[in-house]
Design a protein around this motif. Structure first.
Motif, PDB file in Angstrom:
ATOM      1  N   LYS A  22      31.454  66.575  25.557  1.00 35.11           N
ATOM      2  CA  LYS A  22      30.448  66.191  24.688  1.00 35.11           C
ATOM      3  C   LYS A  22      29.611  67.719  24.403  1.00 35.11           C
ATOM      4  N   PHE A  23      29.164  67.830  23.369  1.00 36.69           N
ATOM      5  CA  PHE A  23      28.199  69.025  23.055  1.00 36.69           C
ATOM      6  C   PHE A  23      26.613  68.592  22.314  1.00 36.69           C
ATOM      7  N   ILE A  24      25.530  68.844  22.931  1.00 38.04           N
ATOM      8  CA  ILE A  24      24.445  68.422  22.628  1.00 38.04           C
ATOM      9  C   ILE A  24      23.748  69.733  22.034  1.00 38.04           C
ATOM     10  N   PHE A  25      23.353  69.523  20.715  1.00 39.74           N
ATOM     11  CA  PHE A  25      22.460  70.683  19.948  1.00 39.74           C
ATOM     12  C   PHE A  25      21.406  70.108  19.140  1.00 39.74           C
ATOM     13  N   LYS A  26      20.457  70.986  18.694  1.00 39.77           N
ATOM     14  CA  LYS A  26      19.014  70.680  18.153  1.00 39.77           C
ATOM     15  C   LYS A  26      18.927  71.360  16.912  1.00 39.77           C
ATOM     16  N   ILE A  27      18.591  70.765  15.888  1.00 43.72           N
ATOM     17  CA  ILE A  27      18.507  71.470  14.420  1.00 43.72           C
ATOM     18  C   ILE A  27      16.861  71.099  14.215  1.00 43.72           C
ATOM     19  N   ASP A  28      16.230  72.147  13.734  1.00 43.20           N
ATOM     20  CA  ASP A  28      14.947  72.029  12.966  1.00 43.20           C
ATOM     21  C   ASP A  28      15.046  72.438  11.451  1.00 43.20           C
ATOM     22  N   TRP A  29      14.698  71.820  10.672  1.00 43.93           N
ATOM     23  CA  TRP A  29      14.600  71.881   9.248  1.00 43.93           C
ATOM     24  C   TRP A  29      13.601  71.300   8.427  1.00 43.93           C
ATOM     25  N   ASN A  30      13.503  71.683   7.189  1.00 44.45           N
ATOM     26  CA  ASN A  30      12.784  71.192   6.140  1.00 44.45           C
ATOM     27  C   ASN A  30      13.231  71.203   4.567  1.00 44.45           C
ATOM     28  N   TYR A  31      12.782  70.442   3.788  1.00 45.77           N
ATOM     29  CA  TYR A  31      13.062  70.613   2.523  1.00 45.77           C
ATOM     30  C   TYR A  31      11.943  70.058   1.465  1.00 45.77           C
ATOM     31  N   ARG A  32      11.901  70.453   0.039  1.00 40.68           N
ATOM     32  CA  ARG A  32      10.954  70.236  -0.649  1.00 40.68           C
ATOM     33  C   ARG A  32      11.893  68.939  -1.306  1.00 40.68           C
ATOM     34  N   VAL A  33      11.276  68.014  -1.365  1.00 39.81           N
ATOM     35  CA  VAL A  33      11.660  66.598  -1.834  1.00 39.81           C
ATOM     36  C   VAL A  33      11.618  66.971  -3.626  1.00 39.81           C
ATOM     37  N   SER A  34      12.860  66.589  -4.031  1.00 34.12           N
ATOM     38  CA  SER A  34      12.839  66.619  -5.627  1.00 34.12           C
ATOM     39  C   SER A  34      12.619  65.405  -6.295  1.00 34.12           C
ATOM     40  N   ASP A  35      12.342  65.519  -7.622  1.00 36.65           N
ATOM     41  CA  ASP A  35      12.042  64.223  -8.385  1.00 36.65           C
ATOM     42  C   ASP A  35      13.514  64.030  -9.051  1.00 36.65           C
ATOM     43  N   ARG A  36      14.155  62.878  -8.447  1.00 35.16           N
ATOM     44  CA  ARG A  36      15.186  62.279  -8.839  1.00 35.16           C
ATOM     45  C   ARG A  36      15.250  61.910 -10.219  1.00 35.16           C
ATOM     46  N   THR A  37      14.239  61.465 -10.866  1.00 33.42           N
ATOM     47  CA  THR A  37      14.328  60.890 -12.076  1.00 33.42           C
ATOM     48  C   THR A  37      14.614  62.225 -13.354  1.00 33.42           C
ATOM     49  N   LYS A  38      14.421  63.531 -12.654  1.00 31.70           N
ATOM     50  CA  LYS A  38      14.507  64.621 -13.442  1.00 31.70           C
ATOM     51  C   LYS A  38      15.660  65.423 -12.889  1.00 31.70           C
ATOM     52  N   LEU A  39      15.799  65.687 -11.710  1.00 33.87           N
ATOM     53  CA  LEU A  39      16.814  66.636 -11.135  1.00 33.87           C
ATOM     54  C   LEU A  39      18.113  65.946 -10.838  1.00 33.87           C
ATOM     55  N   GLY A  40      18.012  64.622 -10.661  1.00 29.73           N
ATOM     56  CA  GLY A  40      19.446  63.717 -10.568  1.00 29.73           C
ATOM     57  C   GLY A  40      19.350  63.563  -8.849  1.00 29.73           C
ATOM     58  N   GLY A  41      20.543  62.974  -8.651  1.00 28.94           N
ATOM     59  CA  GLY A  41      20.731  63.141  -7.244  1.00 28.94           C
ATOM     60  C   GLY A  41      20.615  61.496  -6.860  1.00 28.94           C
ATOM     61  N   ARG A  42      20.896  61.279  -5.489  1.00 29.56           N
ATOM     62  CA  ARG A  42      20.655  59.944  -4.894  1.00 29.56           C
ATOM     63  C   ARG A  42      19.365  59.912  -4.324  1.00 29.56           C
ATOM     64  N   GLY A  43      18.690  60.787  -3.560  1.00 29.58           N
ATOM     65  CA  GLY A  43      17.682  60.882  -3.047  1.00 29.58           C
ATOM     66  C   GLY A  43      16.386  61.586  -3.693  1.00 29.58           C
ATOM     67  N   GLY A  44      15.107  61.441  -3.200  1.00 26.00           N
ATOM     68  CA  GLY A  44      13.897  62.194  -3.769  1.00 26.00           C
ATOM     69  C   GLY A  44      13.028  60.988  -4.045  1.00 26.00           C
ATOM     70  N   TYR A  45      11.980  61.377  -5.172  1.00 25.51           N
ATOM     71  CA  TYR A  45      10.896  60.462  -5.334  1.00 25.51           C
ATOM     72  C   TYR A  45      10.875  60.161  -6.778  1.00 25.51           C
ATOM     73  N   GLU A  46      10.219  59.216  -7.129  1.00 26.59           N
ATOM     74  CA  GLU A  46       9.861  58.615  -8.457  1.00 26.59           C
ATOM     75  C   GLU A  46       8.269  58.635  -8.610  1.00 26.59           C
ATOM     76  N   PHE A  47       7.722  59.312  -9.564  1.00 23.70           N
ATOM     77  CA  PHE A  47       6.309  59.181  -9.581  1.00 23.70           C
ATOM     78  C   PHE A  47       6.040  58.248 -10.598  1.00 23.70           C
ATOM     79  N   PHE A  48       4.868  57.402 -10.414  1.00 23.31           N
ATOM     80  CA  PHE A  48       4.441  56.431 -11.308  1.00 23.31           C
ATOM     81  C   PHE A  48       3.184  56.842 -11.874  1.00 23.31           C
ATOM     82  N   PRO A  49       2.953  57.502 -12.975  1.00 19.25           N
ATOM     83  CA  PRO A  49       1.620  58.051 -13.518  1.00 19.25           C
ATOM     84  C   PRO A  49       0.583  56.931 -13.953  1.00 19.25           C
TER      85      PRO A  49
END
Length: 794
Positions: free
Chosen positions: A178-205
């Motif tokens: 077995k091998f144990i390792f760690k990853i730290d990361w971040n990302y800007r959440v995208s507007d999936r209603t505009k940029l597509g993709g399966r994940g992200g956010y939808e904004f309700f004005p």
């Protein structure tokens, strides 16, 4: 070499080498379509047997995750840290690991860069406008890897290639280690209603709130397998995932008024819910109806207040291949238990006020119906939770899925929206089985999860309501429009996901319909169901390939189905069986030498217009089966106005035909004469114009008004794949003959299926029928209470 040949054939696109065209006897009209798949399939070995079962030395890798993350709603930023324990169960020594960085799909530099052609009209989109707004500069979407270390904190070397990341191991990872390792990361959440993709956010004005669908959100291990090594094909946004099983513990910190639904079981409901909500959760454990754990009024109040404090939700999930979650203060949450072979499964739904009138009534009950029905056709649902989240899309993950189905602002909904919503909930919940449990490689073979799942979805819809509308899959007639396309617009089902042109019909509809035809028309329900369940049982929590499915279905049924796999899955030829001529012969026992009138009777008219169908054999058999109870009949709360709609069949007319005589040379005794005189002889000539061999289904309509269905197996074509002449002996005189009367076989041309000719509806009549589209349902289900245009519509 044989494995390489399989890959070549599996990944072919239209115009390249097809398995159906590999002929043993290319100059002959036989000895080709019924030959075994032979070396087209990989050579059996100790990992995968010739029977289609896992071999005695089958192995697969494992990856366990411990993840913490924080969602910053103001900055639309997700920050995370994960500890991964990777187990090398293979016989190979590994020097590096590959991980998937799916968020790079949105990055202007590190995306897979699979480009398509397109006109100005087609390519102007939100994605294009976003690119133009940057004026050529890189955007800030995608995974930002801040640190990768081993368990002791020592940095590890890594390389990012588009949507894939290679982590170099400090020492060789040997089999069993077995091998144990760690990853730290971040990302800007995208507007999936505009940029597509399966994940992200939808904004309700309207209310200023967000709905987050956090999917493919953390760096995930690629699959390393016995049949292809690392599956590190780039993620283009189409071909989905190949993932490794493991256990997950995930802590998600979000705004305090958010409600989270996620893969697995929540470990701290008593902390994150209010006392009243937790009390309702406890009540839901034994309720026979969905209980609102978080009510509509509470969700509306949260939309207005917008709490800025934070809460951490903790979930655990065992033996799953992925983890996803949804988070929003807009969510209503309801729950009820379902029982699969005595085991309780909590069925739950999350939805905003925009979907309340649909999801409150149908969603959780559809979840329960789905896991019970899929369990009947495959294996018992093994997980403790199944959830449906309304997020105006359709995507699946273990124990949770994201679906669409919102009402009009006044709470009304159309029939199309209702059945569309039910269909997507059933489909996405069904994905728990294909591929979340029977874990095929979606990036290589989309049809192995989408096609198989669409097939069982169809069975599940049929058992929800015997009048559930068919949507492009299941009965043979539903796939005809696709099958009759020009050959340069078709590709085999066994085409790699990225290369498919007509993605929906090829990956969803055609394989689903092929399996239903195999069940209803070729094998029969009992034989098919046993074999299909055996495939699911053998490959649950493992990594099957197409060969494992094909071999298991053959092995468990004692049916050599290679001709079917060859034609339907490796080929593009359509079904077009033609009834070319009919001779009616009666014995002339009183005259001289034998004589046969050879007049040919042909049909020229189309029996049923495009877009209309006479019946659905699956619906008919389900209705006739006294052991089947339909969900919408057992639970009258599921019966809304649209439930009452009915669908009919289209009759056809018959015409007169000629009678021919056959005479005998030798005198016959009286008993033989009596037997012969009581019979009617019919010689039928058929041709296989489409090329795809299929059973011949004949409906005989007799002059006394009675009918008979006769089924001739496809093997009747084995000695001449193009033409067939066959004699039939009947007790009664025939009025008319029709091939494939229930449109089971996906025959693309019905103008050559009937004798004598059949009346065709006028174009005006067809046009009228097509105008009867879905109607909006008002708040009241009683048409007598309607006014204005709504009353006129009904």
């Amino acid at each position: 070499m044989k494995k390489q040949l399989l890959i070549l054939l599996s990944f072919c696109s239209a115009g390249t080498l097809l398995a159906q065209n590999i002929q043993n006897n290319p100059t002959s009209n036989h000895g080709n379509k019924f030959e075994g798949l032979g070396t087209i399939l990989p050579t059996p070995n100790e990992y995968r047997t010739a029977s289609g079962a896992p071999g005695p030395k089958y192995w697969q890798q494992r990856a366990d995750y411990d993840i913490t993350c924080n969602l910053d709603e103001d900055k639309l930023l997700l920050t995370g840290s994960e500890t991964i324990t990777y187990s090398n169960n293979s016989p190979d020594e590994l020097t590096y690991l590959w991980l998937q960085l799916d968020e790079n799909e949105h990055n202007s530099k590190n995306n897979a860069n699979y480009q398509d052609g397109g006109t100005m009209q087609k390519v102007v989109s939100d994605q294009l406008l976003e690119r133009l707004s940057r004026n050529g500069e890189a955007n800030d979407y995608g995974d930002n890897i801040t640190k990768i270390t081993d368990a002791l904190g020592k940095s590890l070397r890594y390389t990012i290639n588009k949507t894939m990341m290679r982590v170099e191991l400090p020492t060789v990872l040997k089999p069993g280690q077995k091998f144990i390792f760690k990853i730290d990361w971040n990302y800007r959440v995208s507007d999936r209603t505009k940029l597509g993709g399966r994940g992200g956010y939808e904004f309700f004005p309207e209310d200023g709130n967000y709905l987050f669908t956090m999917t493919q959100w953390y760096p995930r291990l690629c699959v390393y397998s016995d049949f292809q090594g690392w599956q590190n094909n780039q993620f283009t946004g189409r071909g989905e995932f190949a993932l490794t099983f493991g256990n997950f513990k995930v802590a998600m910190t979000v705004p305090a008024d958010h409600v989270i639904g996620a893969t697995g079981e929540c470990q701290n409901y008593q902390t994150v819910l209010t006392p009243a909500q937790f009390g309702r959760w406890q009540k839901a454990q034994t309720s026979k109806e969905p209980v609102e754990v978080v009510t509509l009024d509470e969700a509306k109040a949260s939309e207005v207040k917008k709490n800025k404090a934070k809460k951490t939700w903790i979930f655990k999930a065992d033996n799953v291949r992925d983890f996803a979650w949804g988070s929003s203060r807009k969510f209503v949450m309801d729950a009820m238990p379902a029982y699969v072979e005595g085991k309780k499964v909590m069925c739950m739904s999350y939805y905003g006020k925009e979907a309340y009138n649909l999801y409150r009534r149908f969603s959780t009950k559809a979840v329960a119906h789905t896991i019970k029905t899929y369990s009947h056709f495959t294996i018992p649902f093994p997980y403790p939770v199944a959830q449906s989240v309304e997020a105006s899309n359709g995507m699946e993950y273990p124990m949770i899925c994201f679906n669409y189905g919102r009402t009009e602002k006044d709470g009304s909904y159309s029939e199309a929206t209702k059945y569309g919503m039910l269909g997507v909930v059933i489909h996405e919940v069904g994905h728990n089985f294909f591929p979340m449990i029977i874990n095929s490689d979606e990036r290589q073979w989309t049809w192995m999860d989408e096609g198989l799942n669409s097939f069982v979805e169809y069975l599940t819809e049929e058992l929800w309501d015997n009048k559930f509308p068919v949507r492009g899959k299941g009965p043979g007639w539903a796939i005809v429009d696709y099958m009759k396309l020009p050959k340069d617009q078709l590709e085999p089902i066994m085409t790699n996901s990225e290369n498919i042109v007509n993605f929906g019909p090829n990956a969803y509809s055609k394989p689903a319909t092929a399996l239903n035809i195999l069940r209803e028309t070729v094998m029969g329900r009992e034989l098919f169901d046993y074999s299909f369940k055996e495939y699911a049982r053998r490959w649950a929590f493992k990594h099957p390939t197409p060969a494992d499915l094909f071999r298991t279905m053959n092995d468990a049924s004692a049916e050599n189905l290679d001709w079917y796999w060859r034609g339907w899955f490796y080929g593009i030829e359509p079904v077009d069986l033609s009834l070319d001529s009919v001779k009616h012969l009666v014995a002339d026992l009183d005259h001289g030498p034998a004589k046969v009138d050879t007049t040919v009777m042909r049909n020229i008219d189309r029996p049923f217009p495009t877009g209309r169908y006479p019946t659905d054999v699956s619906k008919d058999r389900n209705r006739a089966d006294k052991n089947i109870t339909f969900a919408a009949e057992a639970d009258t709360a599921l019966q809304d106005f649209y439930y009452k709609y009915t669908r009919g069949t289209i009759p056809y007319d018959t015409a007169k035909y000629a009678v021919h005589t056959i005479q005998f040379d030798e005198p016959l005794d009286d008993a033989t004469k009596a037997r012969i005189k009581s019979k009617q002889f019919y010689e039928l000539q058929f041709s296989n114009k489409g090329g795809l061999v299929m059973p011949i289904i004949i409906e005989w309509t007799y002059k006394d008004g009675s009918k008979e269905i006769e089924r001739i197996p496809a093997q009747v074509w084995r000695k001449n794949e193009g033409h067939l002449t066959k004699l039939f002996v009947k007790d009664k005189e025939v009025e008319s003959i029709k091939l494939d009367p229930n449109r089971e076989t996906a025959d693309i041309d019905e103008t050559n299926n009937s004798w004598p000719t059949v009346k065709t509806e006028s174009k005006f009549e067809v046009f009228k029928a097509k105008q009867l589209g879905p109607r909006a349902i008002p708040q009241s289900n009683n048409p007598m209470q309607l006014t204005g245009k709504d009353k006129k519509a009904f």
